[in-house]
Design a protein around this motif. Structure first.
Motif, PDB file in Angstrom:
ATOM      1  N   TRP A 341       0.835  -1.210   0.000  1.00  0.00           N
ATOM      2  CA  TRP A 341       0.000   0.000   0.000  1.00  0.00           C
ATOM      3  C   TRP A 341       0.866   1.254   0.000  1.00  0.00           C
ATOM      4  CZ3 TRP A 341      -0.550   4.208   3.200  1.00  0.00           C
ATOM      5  CH2 TRP A 341      -1.646   5.039   2.933  1.00  0.00           C
ATOM      6  N   ILE A 342       1.944   1.241   0.786  1.00  0.00           N
ATOM      7  CA  ILE A 342       2.843   2.399   0.845  1.00  0.00           C
ATOM      8  C   ILE A 342       3.420   2.690  -0.536  1.00  0.00           C
ATOM      9  CG2 ILE A 342       5.082   3.175   1.741  1.00  0.00           C
ATOM     10  CD1 ILE A 342       4.335   1.598   4.335  1.00  0.00           C
ATOM     11  N   LYS A 343       3.803   1.636  -1.242  1.00  0.00           N
ATOM     12  CA  LYS A 343       4.369   1.811  -2.579  1.00  0.00           C
ATOM     13  C   LYS A 343       3.334   2.342  -3.554  1.00  0.00           C
ATOM     14  CE  LYS A 343       6.876  -0.700  -6.184  1.00  0.00           C
ATOM     15  NZ  LYS A 343       7.452  -2.011  -6.584  1.00  0.00           N
ATOM     16  N   LYS A 344       2.109   1.817  -3.478  1.00  0.00           N
ATOM     17  CA  LYS A 344       1.067   2.225  -4.420  1.00  0.00           C
ATOM     18  C   LYS A 344       0.561   3.636  -4.151  1.00  0.00           C
ATOM     19  CE  LYS A 344      -0.770  -2.393  -5.428  1.00  0.00           C
ATOM     20  NZ  LYS A 344      -1.961  -3.276  -5.335  1.00  0.00           N
ATOM     21  N   SER A 345       0.420   3.984  -2.885  1.00  0.00           N
ATOM     22  CA  SER A 345      -0.225   5.250  -2.526  1.00  0.00           C
ATOM     23  C   SER A 345       0.723   6.439  -2.526  1.00  0.00           C
ATOM     24  CB  SER A 345      -0.862   5.130  -1.138  1.00  0.00           C
ATOM     25  OG  SER A 345       0.144   4.966  -0.148  1.00  0.00           O
ATOM     26  N   GLY A 346       2.040   6.180  -2.468  1.00  0.00           N
ATOM     27  CA  GLY A 346       2.976   7.291  -2.335  1.00  0.00           C
ATOM     28  C   GLY A 346       2.909   7.938  -0.970  1.00  0.00           C
ATOM     29  N   ALA A 347       2.466   7.178   0.044  1.00  0.00           N
ATOM     30  CA  ALA A 347       2.247   7.744   1.377  1.00  0.00           C
ATOM     31  C   ALA A 347       3.524   8.274   2.009  1.00  0.00           C
ATOM     32  CB  ALA A 347       1.614   6.686   2.285  1.00  0.00           C
ATOM     33  N   ALA A 348       4.684   7.684   1.656  1.00  0.00           N
ATOM     34  CA  ALA A 348       5.937   8.121   2.277  1.00  0.00           C
ATOM     35  C   ALA A 348       6.255   9.574   1.950  1.00  0.00           C
ATOM     36  CB  ALA A 348       7.084   7.217   1.829  1.00  0.00           C
ATOM     37  N   GLY A 349       5.756  10.057   0.808  1.00  0.00           N
ATOM     38  CA  GLY A 349       6.002  11.445   0.441  1.00  0.00           C
ATOM     39  C   GLY A 349       5.145  12.433   1.204  1.00  0.00           C
ATOM     40  N   MET A 350       4.075  11.949   1.858  1.00  0.00           N
ATOM     41  CA  MET A 350       3.194  12.846   2.603  1.00  0.00           C
ATOM     42  C   MET A 350       3.930  13.520   3.750  1.00  0.00           C
ATOM     43  SD  MET A 350      -0.250  10.516   2.827  1.00  0.00           S
ATOM     44  CE  MET A 350      -0.901  11.616   4.091  1.00  0.00           C
ATOM     45  N   PHE A 351       4.859  12.790   4.379  1.00  0.00           N
ATOM     46  CA  PHE A 351       5.613  13.354   5.501  1.00  0.00           C
ATOM     47  C   PHE A 351       6.425  14.559   5.040  1.00  0.00           C
ATOM     48  CE2 PHE A 351       9.487  13.646   8.031  1.00  0.00           C
ATOM     49  CZ  PHE A 351       8.981  13.682   9.317  1.00  0.00           C
ATOM     50  N   ILE A 352       7.092  14.426   3.887  1.00  0.00           N
ATOM     51  CA  ILE A 352       7.907  15.526   3.373  1.00  0.00           C
ATOM     52  C   ILE A 352       7.028  16.717   3.011  1.00  0.00           C
ATOM     53  CG2 ILE A 352       9.554  16.183   1.593  1.00  0.00           C
ATOM     54  CD1 ILE A 352      10.551  14.138   3.669  1.00  0.00           C
ATOM     55  N   THR A 353       5.858  16.439   2.425  1.00  0.00           N
ATOM     56  CA  THR A 353       4.927  17.524   2.098  1.00  0.00           C
ATOM     57  C   THR A 353       4.499  18.272   3.355  1.00  0.00           C
ATOM     58  OG1 THR A 353       4.101  16.284   0.189  1.00  0.00           O
ATOM     59  CG2 THR A 353       2.715  18.063   1.026  1.00  0.00           C
ATOM     60  N   ALA A 354       4.183  17.512   4.409  1.00  0.00           N
ATOM     61  CA  ALA A 354       3.756  18.140   5.664  1.00  0.00           C
ATOM     62  C   ALA A 354       4.876  18.973   6.278  1.00  0.00           C
ATOM     63  CB  ALA A 354       3.296  17.065   6.647  1.00  0.00           C
ATOM     64  N   ILE A 355       6.107  18.452   6.249  1.00  0.00           N
ATOM     65  CA  ILE A 355       7.241  19.196   6.800  1.00  0.00           C
ATOM     66  C   ILE A 355       7.466  20.483   6.012  1.00  0.00           C
ATOM     67  CG2 ILE A 355       9.744  19.145   7.127  1.00  0.00           C
ATOM     68  CD1 ILE A 355       8.154  17.581   9.195  1.00  0.00           C
ATOM     69  N   GLY A 356       7.309  20.397   4.687  1.00  0.00           N
ATOM     70  CA  GLY A 356       7.474  21.587   3.857  1.00  0.00           C
ATOM     71  C   GLY A 356       6.477  22.677   4.214  1.00  0.00           C
ATOM     72  N   ILE A 357       5.239  22.276   4.503  1.00  0.00           N
ATOM     73  CA  ILE A 357       4.210  23.251   4.880  1.00  0.00           C
ATOM     74  C   ILE A 357       4.521  23.850   6.252  1.00  0.00           C
ATOM     75  CG2 ILE A 357       1.770  23.521   5.454  1.00  0.00           C
ATOM     76  CD1 ILE A 357       1.194  21.317   3.368  1.00  0.00           C
ATOM     77  N   LEU A 358       4.860  22.983   7.215  1.00  0.00           N
ATOM     78  CA  LEU A 358       5.118  23.459   8.576  1.00  0.00           C
ATOM     79  C   LEU A 358       6.368  24.332   8.659  1.00  0.00           C
ATOM     80  CD1 LEU A 358       4.301  20.204  10.588  1.00  0.00           C
ATOM     81  CD2 LEU A 358       2.886  22.254  10.382  1.00  0.00           C
ATOM     82  N   SER A 359       7.348  24.067   7.778  1.00  0.00           N
ATOM     83  CA  SER A 359       8.595  24.839   7.830  1.00  0.00           C
ATOM     84  C   SER A 359       8.385  26.303   7.462  1.00  0.00           C
ATOM     85  CB  SER A 359       9.637  24.216   6.894  1.00  0.00           C
ATOM     86  OG  SER A 359       9.252  24.362   5.535  1.00  0.00           O
ATOM     87  N   LYS A 360       7.273  26.611   6.826  1.00  0.00           N
ATOM     88  CA  LYS A 360       6.991  27.999   6.446  1.00  0.00           C
ATOM     89  C   LYS A 360       6.485  28.827   7.629  1.00  0.00           C
ATOM     90  CE  LYS A 360       5.859  26.646   1.696  1.00  0.00           C
ATOM     91  NZ  LYS A 360       7.120  27.157   1.138  1.00  0.00           N
ATOM     92  N   ILE A 361       6.150  28.151   8.726  1.00  0.00           N
ATOM     93  CA  ILE A 361       5.672  28.852   9.921  1.00  0.00           C
ATOM     94  C   ILE A 361       6.820  28.895  10.928  1.00  0.00           C
ATOM     95  CG2 ILE A 361       3.907  28.935  11.710  1.00  0.00           C
ATOM     96  CD1 ILE A 361       2.223  27.047   9.973  1.00  0.00           C
ATOM     97  N   PRO A 362       7.413  30.049  11.181  1.00  0.00           N
ATOM     98  CA  PRO A 362       8.589  30.130  12.057  1.00  0.00           C
ATOM     99  C   PRO A 362       8.333  29.510  13.429  1.00  0.00           C
ATOM    100  CG  PRO A 362       8.222  32.222  10.935  1.00  0.00           C
ATOM    101  CD  PRO A 362       7.021  31.368  10.648  1.00  0.00           C
ATOM    102  N   GLY A 363       9.265  28.660  13.853  1.00  0.00           N
ATOM    103  CA  GLY A 363       9.221  28.098  15.194  1.00  0.00           C
ATOM    104  C   GLY A 363       8.406  26.841  15.358  1.00  0.00           C
ATOM    105  N   VAL A 364       7.588  26.466  14.368  1.00  0.00           N
ATOM    106  CA  VAL A 364       6.701  25.311  14.543  1.00  0.00           C
ATOM    107  C   VAL A 364       7.494  24.011  14.610  1.00  0.00           C
ATOM    108  CG1 VAL A 364       4.900  23.925  13.448  1.00  0.00           C
ATOM    109  CG2 VAL A 364       4.665  26.403  13.565  1.00  0.00           C
ATOM    110  N   LEU A 365       8.445  23.808  13.696  1.00  0.00           N
ATOM    111  CA  LEU A 365       9.228  22.572  13.718  1.00  0.00           C
ATOM    112  C   LEU A 365      10.042  22.471  15.008  1.00  0.00           C
ATOM    113  CD1 LEU A 365      10.517  22.302  10.029  1.00  0.00           C
ATOM    114  CD2 LEU A 365       8.587  21.127  11.094  1.00  0.00           C
ATOM    115  N   TRP A 366      10.613  23.578  15.433  1.00  0.00           N
ATOM    116  CA  TRP A 366      11.383  23.595  16.687  1.00  0.00           C
ATOM    117  C   TRP A 366      10.496  23.166  17.852  1.00  0.00           C
ATOM    118  CZ3 TRP A 366      10.967  26.111  21.344  1.00  0.00           C
ATOM    119  CH2 TRP A 366      12.102  26.133  22.150  1.00  0.00           C
ATOM    120  N   LEU A 367       9.259  23.655  17.871  1.00  0.00           N
ATOM    121  CA  LEU A 367       8.335  23.329  18.952  1.00  0.00           C
ATOM    122  C   LEU A 367       7.927  21.861  18.909  1.00  0.00           C
ATOM    123  CD1 LEU A 367       6.539  24.240  21.298  1.00  0.00           C
ATOM    124  CD2 LEU A 367       4.787  24.855  19.612  1.00  0.00           C
TER     125      LEU A 367
END
Length: 468
Positions: A341-367
């Protein structure tokens, strides 16, 4: 957040860190600054000058490897460093700590450490060579390729050409997209499937590995760990913080037969063994029967072209309850289905997408990194075939690949211990042998925790092989 000296060099000399690298930079734990290790064993003569020249030649091909971090407007940037990565030859004799945390504000995020293993007629006959890197620089697969390039240059062979580091956005995003059969599904169905997995992730609270009593820790430290495959270190060397388990060729054949009989992959069997070991560890320590979550790195490389070293991975999360871990056959089948399922759905890339979004908000990843939550019970990374990962054309022998007068006898990868996680396991095949490495946070789990986990992995894997 920590105070950091800012710099104002010209914009053209700076390169933004990708969101995953920025996340790695924010881990400031004293002994575990997102460091990972690729170790290879060698036999024969080893030329110090040639090895150093090979390291420097390869480093200059990869911008991240030759860079340190500067801060501008509160954001980290790569900037080319004045000095290449260090070569630490026999650090014990030199009185140097090769495993000290990286200071990326001053130095590059990679070291090559050479440890003499055994000596013959006064000269080392066996060596352990370790590429120790900060995860902000690149991922483990990239370091395997770096190791392959170092040995290629050492053997006086031409280095392979590198593709442009700027991969088209459409091509890069396709690496984390579902395969065609999954894309054919209606978008609503695909989104529902992914959303359901995301909700399961949020509402599953994994157990962290529990610490034994002081008496148990002391007894374990004094006792000899009963796993014949754990590789010893020479007393005169500066031992790495991880330990390595080796399965023989005959044991590897038994494991392959076991996965063939069950129609699953070796990766599935090793993931199942890891989950069962972690669940049993907690049950024995304090009777805990909470669920287990494994964080599994997944490559997002878009194609087979050789790229400059960087992070091109995502993460999949495998959750199982304690009762799920009790039935080994059902556990392996469900993990096999999850991998598909992971291979078919591309789910592993969702984590990187989420990190990319959160990184635009200063301090969120640090918190997030400082929340008192257990993100995962352990990290389990399977590099697969090390020879394929190194991507070299070195000649082979029964003992291993040959680079000049040196034979590479094994290769092992050790992933970093992530924040709020206290153990990591690295699985690698080299030739007809299987290796498992373990790194633990001994401040949390106590001394000899890595050896004890590997002893359990050894017994569990052979148990699963015997039932094929």
């Amino acid at each position: 957040m920590q105070d950091r000296a800012e710099t104002s060099p010209s914009a053209g000399s700076l390169r933004r860190l990708d969101p995953l690298a920025e996340l790695m930079m924010l881990d400031t734990r004293a002994k575990f600054p997102m460091g990972f290790f690729i170790e290879c064993g060698c036999e024969g003569e080893l030329d110090r000058e040639k090895l150093g020249a090979a390291l420097h030649k390869v480093a200059y091909r990869h911008p991240n490897v030759m860079s340190h971090v500067v801060w501008k407007a509160g954001r980290p940037f790569w900037k080319l460093a004045a000095q290449p990565p260090e070569l630490l030859w026999d650090p014990h004799s030199a009185g140097v700590d090769p495993w000290r945390p990286f200071d990326l504000s001053r130095d590059t995020g990679l070291r090559l450490v050479v440890l003499p293993s055994t000596r013959q007629s006064g000269s080392p006959a066996k060596w352990r060579i370790v590429l120790y890197g900060h995860h902000a620089v690149c991922d483990g697969l990239a370091v395997c390729e770096l190791l392959g390039e170092i040995w290629t240059h050492y053997a006086n062979r031409p280095l392979p050409s590198l593709a442009c580091s700027e991969v088209p956005a459409a091509e890069l995003s396709s690496a984390s997209q579902p395969i065609i059969s999954e894309i054919d599904k209606p978008i609503a169905e695909r989104l529902t499937s992914v959303l359901a997995e995301a909700l399961r992730f949020l509402f599953f609270f994994p157990a962290k590995l529990q610490r034994n009593s002081v008496a148990t820790q002391r007894a374990a430290a004094e006792a000899k760990i009963s796993a014949n495959g754990i590789l010893p270190y020479a007393e005169s060397c500066v031992s790495p913080p991880y330990r390595i388990l080796s399965f023989t060729e005959a044991q590897m054949a038994s494991l392959r037969k076991a996965v063939g009989t069950r129609n699953v992959t070796l990766n599935t069997l090793m993931m199942a063994a890891s989950m069962r070991v972690l669940a049993e560890w907690n049950r024995e320590v304090n009777g805990s029967q909470r669920g287990i979550r494994i964080t599994m790195p997944v490559s997002l490389r878009p194609d087979s072209r050789r790229q400059p070293a960087e992070n091109r991975i995502g993460y999949a999360f495998l959750d199982r309850t304690f009762s799920d871990c009790l039935n080994e056959e059902t556990l392996m089948q469900t993990l096999s289905e999850a991998s598909a399922w992971i291979k078919k759905s591309g789910a592993a890339g969702m984590f990187i997408t989420a990190i990319g979004i959160l990184s635009k908000i200063p301090g969120v990843l640090w918190l997030i990194l400082r929340l008192p939550l257990c993100f995962s019970t352990a990290v389990v990374s399977n590099l697969g075939d090390a020879r394929r990962c190194m991507r070299t054309e070195l000649p082979d022998s029964d003992r291993g690949q040959i680079a000049g007068n040196t034979v590479i006898t094994y290769v092992v990868g050790v992933p970093p211990v992530r924040p709020r996680t206290t153990a990591s396991l690295g699985i690698v095949r080299y030739g007809n042998h299987l290796y498992v490495a373990c790194l633990t946070d001994e401040r949390t789990l106590g001394p000899a925790a890595a050896e004890r986990l590997l002893a359990r992995m050894y017994a569990e894997c052979l148990h699963l092989a015997s039932k094929s």
